[in-house]
Design an enzyme around this catalytic site. Structure first.
Site, PDB file in Angstrom:
ATOM      1  N   LYS A 266       0.860  -1.190   0.000  1.00  0.00           N
ATOM      2  CA  LYS A 266       0.000   0.000   0.000  1.00  0.00           C
ATOM      3  C   LYS A 266       0.896   1.240   0.000  1.00  0.00           C
ATOM      4  CE  LYS A 266      -4.424   1.504   1.983  1.00  0.00           C
ATOM      5  NZ  LYS A 266      -5.176   1.696   0.750  1.00  0.00           N
TER       6      LYS A 266
ATOM      7  N   GLU B  85      -9.151  -4.897 -10.166  1.00  0.00           N
ATOM      8  CA  GLU B  85      -9.677  -4.190  -8.992  1.00  0.00           C
ATOM      9  C   GLU B  85      -9.987  -2.760  -9.407  1.00  0.00           C
ATOM     10  OE1 GLU B  85      -7.004  -3.618  -5.666  1.00  0.00           O
ATOM     11  OE2 GLU B  85      -5.274  -3.274  -6.958  1.00  0.00           O
TER      12      GLU B  85
END
Ligand SMILES: Cc1ncc(COP(=O)(O)O)c(C=O)c1O
Length: 298
Positions: A161, A193
């Site tokens: 992330k 995604e």
């Protein structure tokens, strides 16, 4: 370590942020121009929600933060207990009951700009701040949202992330410009995604979502939903990339994230998904997820 309550309480009317071990007013938190987060995007982040002033999924978010830090070779600056103390204070001080907490850790500010990691390491720059979290509008939940597809031009470690979000923000901006709420990222013909969410589709009575790996972020909402679906046998679930043409023909599509829960998608580009309104599977899973949220904490 978080400093004791009121250590630097100069601005009582502004919610303070946690910055490098201190509690300060947001405009007093200043980052060096040599900070590697600023120069290189050399850092990682988390977004942790609280609903009704109760943290949701904090342990999973902090696990992911530790993992992201480990993957880029930064030592976690706080113990689990200290992170939880910081989160608790941010939630308590936020003016709203629903809160989104942003955490960022960068590799700090060495004296000289150099691509290689500073040796010896310098202290990381650590920020944690709370923002009010608004619920999705009732009309979006009734009608569903629009999404667009965008080529996935991100790097090969989307499981970290990282604050390097340029492809994600460009994709989201394209969605906003098209009047859509999310951009679905497509790599080699597979819908993987969203720009800031995980993707699910109901195809042939099965729920499909991309498998964990370097091409997606392991969403905390995704993982919690999968656990719930499997535990309560809500629908057969397959972790497999979704071919883009099958996505357009899906009976239902939704995306998941910590700030939007399960967001139903009823239009993608020019395609109407299913009947054009949020479907029965989304309704059942949203209700199950809401019940899980009401019962679960940290
Ligand atoms: C690329 C990406 N995928 C998935 C997600 C969803 O993750 P989570 O459910 O942990 O919020 C996010 C959240 O920001 C994201 O940025």
């Amino acid at each position: 370590m978080p400093s004791p309550d009121g250590a630097s309480d100069e601005s009582k009317d502004m919610t303070q942020v946690y910055f490098n071990g201190q509690w300060v007013a947001p405009d007093a938190a200043k980052v060096s121009v040599f900070d590697r987060g600023f120069l290189f995007g050399d850092g990682v982040y988390e977004v942790i929600p609280a609903f009704g002033r109760r943290l949701f999924g904090a342990a999973a978010h902090l696990d992911r933060l530790t993992r992201s830090l480990h993957e880029i070779g930064i030592e976690d600056p706080l113990s689990r207990a200290d992170w939880l103390a910081v989160l608790a204070r941010l939630v308590a001080d936020c003016p709203t009951d629903d809160v989104s907490i942003y955490i960022q850790v960068s590799r700090g500010a060495p004296a000289k700009r150099d691509h290689a990691y500073p040796n010896p390491p310098v202290p990381p720059t650590v920020l944690a701040a709370a923002n009010p979290l608004a619920a999705l509008s009732p009309s979006v939940l009734k009608e569903g949202a629009r999404a667009i597809t965008v080529p996935d031009v991100r790097w090969g470690r989307c499981d970290i992330k990282s604050v390097n979000l340029l492809p994600n923000i460009m994709a989201r901006q394209q969605a906003v410009a098209a009047g859509a709420m999310e951009a679905i990222l497509v790599r080699e013909g597979m819908a993987l995604e969203g720009a800031a969410s995980n993707l699910f589709a109901v195809i042939d009575d099965e729920l499909l979502t991309a498998p964990l790996g370097p091409h997606i972020l392991g969403g905390v909402t995704r993982n919690a939903l999968i656990d719930l679906v499997r535990r309560d046998r809500l629908i057969p679930l397959l972790e497999t990339p979704i071919p883009i043409d099958r996505l357009f023909d899906a009976r239902e599509v939704f995306v998941t994230s910590s700030t939007r829960d399960l967001l139903p998608i009823t239009r993608i580009n020019d395609h109407v998904i299913g009947t054009g309104v949020p479907g029965a599977v989304w309704q059942r899973l949203s209700a199950a997820f809401a019940a899980h949220k009401a019962g679960a904490s940290v």
